[in-house]
Design an enzyme around this catalytic site. Structure first.
Site, PDB file in Angstrom:
ATOM      1  N   ARG A  25       0.876  -1.382   0.104  1.00  0.00           N
ATOM      2  CA  ARG A  25       0.004   0.008  -0.039  1.00  0.00           C
ATOM      3  C   ARG A  25       0.849   1.277   0.034  1.00  0.00           C
ATOM      4  O   ARG A  25       0.213   2.185  -0.048  1.00  0.00           O
ATOM      5  CB  ARG A  25      -0.898   0.265   1.207  1.00  0.00           C
TER       6      ARG A  25
ATOM      7  N   ASP B 188       7.573  -1.381  11.089  1.00  0.00           N
ATOM      8  CA  ASP B 188       6.777  -0.307  10.685  1.00  0.00           C
ATOM      9  C   ASP B 188       6.098   0.337  11.810  1.00  0.00           C
ATOM     10  O   ASP B 188       5.039   1.119  11.303  1.00  0.00           O
ATOM     11  CB  ASP B 188       5.752  -0.713   9.462  1.00  0.00           C
TER      12      ASP B 188
ATOM     13  N   GLU C 282      -7.927 -12.802  16.381  1.00  0.00           N
ATOM     14  CA  GLU C 282      -7.774 -11.798  15.265  1.00  0.00           C
ATOM     15  C   GLU C 282      -9.063 -11.281  14.615  1.00  0.00           C
ATOM     16  O   GLU C 282     -10.197 -12.025  14.740  1.00  0.00           O
ATOM     17  CB  GLU C 282      -7.043 -12.651  14.040  1.00  0.00           C
TER      18      GLU C 282
ATOM     19  N   ARG D  16      28.721  26.032   2.789  1.00  0.00           N
ATOM     20  CA  ARG D  16      28.953  24.618   2.329  1.00  0.00           C
ATOM     21  C   ARG D  16      29.951  23.948   3.237  1.00  0.00           C
ATOM     22  O   ARG D  16      30.345  24.551   4.193  1.00  0.00           O
ATOM     23  CB  ARG D  16      29.385  24.573   0.833  1.00  0.00           C
TER      24      ARG D  16
HETATM   25  C1  UD1 Z   1      -1.383  -7.980  13.836  1.00  0.00           C
HETATM   26  C2  UD1 Z   1      -1.684  -8.927  15.088  1.00  0.00           C
HETATM   27  C3  UD1 Z   1      -2.714  -8.331  15.486  1.00  0.00           C
HETATM   28  C4  UD1 Z   1      -2.595  -7.057  16.149  1.00  0.00           C
HETATM   29  C5  UD1 Z   1      -2.056  -6.352  15.011  1.00  0.00           C
HETATM   30  C6  UD1 Z   1      -1.636  -4.643  15.361  1.00  0.00           C
HETATM   31  C7  UD1 Z   1      -1.016 -11.152  14.501  1.00  0.00           C
HETATM   32  C8  UD1 Z   1      -1.528 -12.715  13.957  1.00  0.00           C
HETATM   33  N1  UD1 Z   1      -1.850 -10.307  14.660  1.00  0.00           N
HETATM   34  O1  UD1 Z   1      -2.168  -8.348  12.797  1.00  0.00           O
HETATM   35  O2  UD1 Z   1      -3.446  -9.140  16.680  1.00  0.00           O
HETATM   36  O3  UD1 Z   1      -3.745  -6.306  16.400  1.00  0.00           O
HETATM   37  O4  UD1 Z   1      -0.964  -6.777  14.354  1.00  0.00           O
HETATM   38  O5  UD1 Z   1      -1.147  -4.214  14.188  1.00  0.00           O
HETATM   39  O6  UD1 Z   1      -0.019 -11.225  14.976  1.00  0.00           O
HETATM   40  N2  UD1 Z   1       5.017  -9.828   9.422  1.00  0.00           N
HETATM   41  C9  UD1 Z   1       6.184 -10.581   8.990  1.00  0.00           C
HETATM   42  N3  UD1 Z   1       6.051 -11.733   8.418  1.00  0.00           N
HETATM   43  C10 UD1 Z   1       5.092 -12.362   8.222  1.00  0.00           C
HETATM   44  C11 UD1 Z   1       3.575 -11.527   8.543  1.00  0.00           C
HETATM   45  C12 UD1 Z   1       3.761 -10.428   8.982  1.00  0.00           C
HETATM   46  O7  UD1 Z   1       7.378 -10.102   8.958  1.00  0.00           O
HETATM   47  O8  UD1 Z   1       4.548 -13.427   7.697  1.00  0.00           O
HETATM   48  C13 UD1 Z   1       5.120  -8.397   9.938  1.00  0.00           C
HETATM   49  C14 UD1 Z   1       4.569  -7.405   8.893  1.00  0.00           C
HETATM   50  O9  UD1 Z   1       5.480  -6.981   8.092  1.00  0.00           O
HETATM   51  C15 UD1 Z   1       4.041  -6.358   9.896  1.00  0.00           C
HETATM   52  C16 UD1 Z   1       3.763  -7.138  11.059  1.00  0.00           C
HETATM   53  O10 UD1 Z   1       4.536  -8.396  11.317  1.00  0.00           O
HETATM   54  O11 UD1 Z   1       4.772  -5.417  10.017  1.00  0.00           O
HETATM   55  C17 UD1 Z   1       2.339  -7.346  11.333  1.00  0.00           C
HETATM   56  O12 UD1 Z   1       1.729  -8.297  10.421  1.00  0.00           O
HETATM   57  P1  UD1 Z   1       0.156  -8.039   9.840  1.00  0.00           P
HETATM   58  O13 UD1 Z   1       0.076  -9.111   9.006  1.00  0.00           O
HETATM   59  O14 UD1 Z   1       0.180  -6.975   9.325  1.00  0.00           O
HETATM   60  O15 UD1 Z   1      -0.499  -8.405  10.842  1.00  0.00           O
HETATM   61  P2  UD1 Z   1      -2.036  -7.672  11.403  1.00  0.00           P
HETATM   62  O16 UD1 Z   1      -3.096  -8.385  10.597  1.00  0.00           O
HETATM   63  O17 UD1 Z   1      -1.964  -6.301  11.238  1.00  0.00           O
END
Ligand code: UD1
Ligand code: CA
Length: 455
Positions: A16, A103, A154, A333
């Site tokens: 995004r 992030d 979730e 500079r």
């Molecule tokens: C996750 C949490 C959720 C919480 C939310 C807060 C889980 C299952 N859920 O959900 O409870 O409320 O964050 O924002 O943990 N990432 C990886 N590898 C992966 C998947 C994700 O490195 O395989 C990293 C992503 O880059 C991201 C972070 O983990 O920075 C969160 O992943 P994302 O899939 O966005 O989780 P949410 O669905 O937001």
């Protein structure tokens, strides 16, 4: 903290963001999102830091210069639990692991210390928060009798009742390593997203009779993540507002705190004044009563007490002494050092030069690779010709020199102490002390000359 491991999840694609740059490398206040998280993590003095990064995101690894980091590639990405499984072999057997996100850049070390203090007692500790709109977040499920945490569900897996829960999982948590080694292999992906959820360890812990603690962030913005440029811009404003407030509390006058940008560190003495739309980058130090006019950009600069920088000046990698006046429209500079009580005026560019006290270069000049003495007056339009197209040469201007306007000083050349240069001269040879030197031809008027007329 000897017992602490930190895992930073940074494998996400960041679709995004609509950008070729990996999400965690986008910059906030002049520093990548991931660097913000790393810097905060380092404040906790952890034993190890693991960064989980994604396939095709080698750019992330290459962009971060840090010898001590453990890089773990996650390919494919099957969820936050799966991300931690990849890092598991690197984690200590004892102590605890703090999970952070590449992030989520503004998490503070104070909040993390709070979370860790709960976890240090050997418990799983979650950073949770009340959200007016919990949509998208994992919900914290508590039992009705004792109000203990029993699970995280979730958003996509919630039932009607769970959707109403306003306590949400920020994602940040601290887990005792003994438990992590035991629980992670038990995770399954039987959920709506077919992912290995890290959050499922909460139910595993509760079933095992473990106590689960919750800490809360000091400020809600600390746990906001960046998924789009809109969110990035919003967090940038949050960061800048906080920094500006800190400066105001220290007594700095900001003409408009919403129009001041700090991309690094700004250290101010007493009664410093900053007008609108200034950008401070790297390390900037302003002494007592320094005034910065509107629209100035200062990068890695130290300015001593009583100096005024007038509007639209650009100053980089330079030191400026006391009671100077620089600008408007000056460009200083890298490698420039100005001593005290110096005046640099409009459309003056100075590069890699040192200028001693009381000297003035007030209009339309270029001074490069020069050493200028005390009480020198450099006339309008004076240029040091420091470059022959291949090499750079030095110009030395000694004390009490007066240089007439529109002079070219062909380096290497020395203008000896007390000499005066007549306006419009091209100086190629070292001058004699206390003498007037000039190189222009004598003025004459031609009698009988007529302007050409149209034929
Ligand atoms: C996750 C949490 C959720 C919480 C939310 C807060 C889980 C299952 N859920 O959900 O409870 O409320 O964050 O924002 O943990 N990432 C990886 N590898 C992966 C998947 C994700 O490195 O395989 C990293 C992503 O880059 C991201 C972070 O983990 O920075 C969160 O992943 P994302 O899939 O966005 O989780 P949410 O669905 O937001
Ligand atoms: Ca997310």
């Amino acid at each position: 903290m000897k017992e602490l491991n930190v895992i930073i999840l940074a494998a996400g694609l960041g679709k995004r963001m609509n950008s070729s740059l990996p999400k965690v490398l986008h910059s906030l206040a002049g520093k990548s999102l991931l660097s913000h998280v790393l810097d905060t993590a380092n404040l906790l003095l952890p034993h190890k830091i693991c960064v989980v990064y994604g396939h095709g995101n080698d750019a992330v690894r290459n962009a971060i210069v840090n010898d001590g980091l453990i890089w773990v590639k996650q390919k494919p990405q099957l969820g936050t639990g799966h991300a931690l499984m990849q890092a598991l072999p690197h984690l200590d057997k004892k102590g605890l692991t703090l999970v952070l996100y590449g992030d989520v850049p503004l998490i503070s070390s104070e909040t993390l210390k709070e979370l860790l203090s709960d976890s240090l007692k050997g418990n799983l500790a979650l950073l949770t928060m009340r959200a007016d709109d919990p949509t998208g977040y994992g919900r914290i499920v508590r039992d009705t009798e004792a109000n203990n945490i029993i699970a995280i569900v979730e958003d996509k897996d919630t039932n009607k009742d769970q959707q109403k829960i306003k306590e949400i999982n920020t994602g940040i948590m601290a887990i005792p390593n003994v438990n992590l080694h035991e629980w992670l292999p038990k995770l399954q992906n039987k959920n709506s997203q077919k992912e290995y959820y890290l959050t499922d360890i909460v139910a595993i812990a509760a079933k095992a009779g473990e106590k689960i603690e919750a800490a809360h962030p000091s400020n809600n913005w600390e746990v906001l993540g960046v998924n789009s440029k809109v969110q990035l811009a919003a967090l940038e404003r949050t960061y800048q507002r906080n920094y500006a407030e800190k400066l105001l509390e220290q007594g700095v006058t900001l003409a408009d705190p919403s129009r001041t940008d700090i991309r690094g560190e700004l250290n101010c003495g007493r009664d410093v004044e900053v007008d609108i739309n200034c950008i401070f980058e790297g390390e900037v130090k302003l002494g007592d009563e320094v005034k910065i006019g509107a629209h100035c950009i200062l990068k890695n600069v130290e300015i001593d007490a009583g100096t005024t920088i007038l509007p639209f000046s650009l100053i980089e990698d330079a030191g400026i002494g006391k009671n100077c006046r620089v600008g408007p429209f000056s460009r200083i500079r890298p490698g420039t050092n100005l001593a005290d009580e110096i005046h640099i005026g409009n459309f003056v560019e100075i590069k890699k030069s040192s200028i001693n006290s009381g000297s003035k270069i007030n209009h339309l000049s270029y001074i490069g690779d020069a050493t200028v003495g005390k009480k020198v007056n450099v006339g309008a339009g004076t240029i040091t010709c420091n470059y022959d197209g291949v090499n750079k040469f030095q110009t030395i201007i000694e004390d009490d020199v007066f240089i007439g306007s529109d002079t070219q000083l062909i380096a290497p050349v020395k203008i000896t102490s007390g000499s005066t240069i007549g306006a419009g001269s091209t100086i190629t040879v070292d001058t004699l002390p206390e003498k007037l030197t000039l190189s222009r031809s004598k003025q004459r008027s031609i009698t009988g000359w007529k302007r050409p007329a149209k034929k």
